[in-house]
Design a protein around this motif. Structure first.
Motif, short mmCIF file in Angstrom:
data_model
loop_
_atom_site.label_atom_id
_atom_site.label_comp_id
_atom_site.label_asym_id
_atom_site.label_seq_id
_atom_site.Cartn_x
_atom_site.Cartn_y
_atom_site.Cartn_z
N PRO A 21 0.68 -1.10 -0.16
CA PRO A 21 -0.12 -0.15 0.21
C PRO A 21 0.87 1.36 -0.06
O PRO A 21 1.99 1.16 0.37
N SER A 22 0.15 2.50 -0.23
CA SER A 22 0.97 3.63 -0.13
C SER A 22 1.67 3.94 1.13
O SER A 22 1.09 3.49 1.94
N GLY A 23 3.09 4.34 1.16
CA GLY A 23 3.82 4.40 2.21
C GLY A 23 4.54 3.12 2.81
O GLY A 23 4.83 3.26 3.87
N SER A 24 4.21 2.10 2.32
CA SER A 24 4.76 0.73 2.43
C SER A 24 6.23 0.88 2.50
O SER A 24 7.01 -0.10 3.09
N GLY A 25 6.85 1.58 1.62
CA GLY A 25 8.37 1.42 1.22
C GLY A 25 8.68 0.98 -0.16
O GLY A 25 9.99 0.54 -0.24
N LYS A 26 7.72 0.82 -1.00
CA LYS A 26 7.95 0.52 -2.22
C LYS A 26 9.24 1.29 -3.00
O LYS A 26 10.10 0.75 -3.55
N SER A 27 8.77 2.62 -2.86
CA SER A 27 10.01 3.51 -3.80
C SER A 27 11.26 3.66 -2.99
O SER A 27 12.13 3.83 -3.51
N ASN A 28 11.12 3.57 -1.44
CA ASN A 28 12.22 3.46 -0.87
C ASN A 28 13.22 2.26 -1.39
O ASN A 28 14.56 2.65 -1.47
N LEU A 29 12.45 1.14 -1.05
CA LEU A 29 13.33 0.00 -1.58
C LEU A 29 13.92 0.02 -3.13
O LEU A 29 14.81 -0.40 -3.31
N ALA A 30 12.65 0.60 -3.88
CA ALA A 30 13.24 0.52 -5.24
C ALA A 30 14.33 1.58 -5.50
O ALA A 30 15.34 1.30 -6.35
N LEU A 31 14.41 2.61 -4.76
CA LEU A 31 15.54 3.59 -5.14
C LEU A 31 16.71 3.09 -4.32
O LEU A 31 17.84 3.03 -4.93
N ARG A 32 17.04 2.05 -3.34
CA ARG A 32 18.11 1.67 -2.80
C ARG A 32 18.43 0.60 -4.09
O ARG A 32 19.73 0.46 -4.10
N LEU A 33 17.74 -0.14 -4.55
CA LEU A 33 18.11 -1.23 -5.46
C LEU A 33 18.65 -0.55 -6.60
O LEU A 33 19.58 -0.90 -7.39
N VAL A 34 18.01 0.75 -7.23
CA VAL A 34 18.46 1.20 -8.41
C VAL A 34 19.79 1.96 -8.17
O VAL A 34 20.97 1.71 -8.86
N ARG A 35 19.99 2.65 -6.70
CA ARG A 35 21.52 3.04 -6.65
C ARG A 35 22.52 1.86 -6.63
O ARG A 35 23.61 1.99 -6.52
N ALA A 36 22.12 0.42 -6.24
CA ALA A 36 23.02 -0.61 -6.06
C ALA A 36 23.21 -1.22 -7.56
O ALA A 36 23.80 -2.30 -7.57
N GLY A 37 22.56 -0.48 -8.53
CA GLY A 37 22.80 -1.01 -9.90
C GLY A 37 21.64 -1.67 -10.61
O GLY A 37 21.76 -1.89 -11.71
N GLY A 38 20.62 -1.47 -10.04
CA GLY A 38 19.38 -2.09 -10.67
C GLY A 38 18.71 -0.87 -11.72
O GLY A 38 19.36 0.14 -11.66
N ARG A 39 17.57 -1.09 -12.53
CA ARG A 39 17.13 -0.14 -13.25
C ARG A 39 15.52 -0.02 -12.92
O ARG A 39 14.84 -1.13 -13.04
N LEU A 40 15.09 0.91 -12.69
CA LEU A 40 13.61 1.28 -12.49
C LEU A 40 12.77 0.89 -13.58
O LEU A 40 13.28 1.57 -14.79
N VAL A 41 11.91 0.36 -13.47
CA VAL A 41 10.96 -0.07 -14.66
C VAL A 41 9.66 0.77 -14.49
O VAL A 41 9.19 1.54 -15.57
N SER A 42 9.18 0.79 -13.09
CA SER A 42 7.88 1.49 -12.91
C SER A 42 7.96 1.88 -11.50
O SER A 42 8.53 1.13 -10.60
N ASP A 43 7.27 2.79 -10.83
CA ASP A 43 6.96 3.53 -9.71
C ASP A 43 5.56 3.50 -9.26
O ASP A 43 4.91 4.21 -9.96
N ASP A 44 5.03 2.82 -8.24
CA ASP A 44 3.70 2.82 -7.84
C ASP A 44 2.68 2.25 -8.66
O ASP A 44 1.73 1.38 -7.88
#
Length: 146
Positions: A21-44
């Protein structure tokens, strides 16, 4: 096509979904994964389709290439890719006690394609490493001891 309330991040040739749900940490975790070498496909929100036996994720056109960074705003410019071959779903839990120590294997089906699913506390210091292990299990590079 199915749309779900989840983020999608590509890790190497495969992708993972982060659902919650909103505020659960999806974007937070996605941001950390991207900063570690992943690539964002979609947010939210993530669009899912079956294509040649694979579950393919992409961002709705209105939010493609955008990521909400809580406390900063909506940003453009993170490492990105247009679509991802989804292999694992992670349901984000609000309390680390909600993650079973030895869970039974679970899966969920989208667009007729079943993928393994796991629960994860997004603020776990080892969340990225646990995601890599679950992805390796899903693509057959590792096996669970039974």
């Amino acid at each position: 096509m199915t749309q779900i309330h989840a983020n999608c991040v590509a890790l190497g040739p495969h992708a993972i979904l982060l659902r919650g749900p909103s505020g659960s940490g999806k974007s937070n975790l996605a941001l950390r994964l991207v900063r570690a070498g992943g690539r964002l496909v979609s947010d939210d929100r993530t669009d899912l389709v079956a294509h040649e036996g694979k579950l393919i994720a992409s961002a709705p056109i209105q939010i493609a290439r955008l990521c909400e960074v809580r406390g900063i705003g909506i940003v453009r410019g993170l490492a990105h890719q247009a679509a991802g071959d989804v292999r694992v779903l992670f349901d984000l839990v609000a309390d680390p006690a909600g993650v079973e120590r030895m869970p039974e294997p679970r899966s969920e089906t989208f667009c007729g394609i079943s993928i393994p699913s796991w629960k994860i506390w997004p603020f776990d210091m080892a969340a990225g490493a646990k995601i890599e292990v679950a992805l390796a299990l899903a693509i057959g590079e590792m096996q669970l001891e039974t």
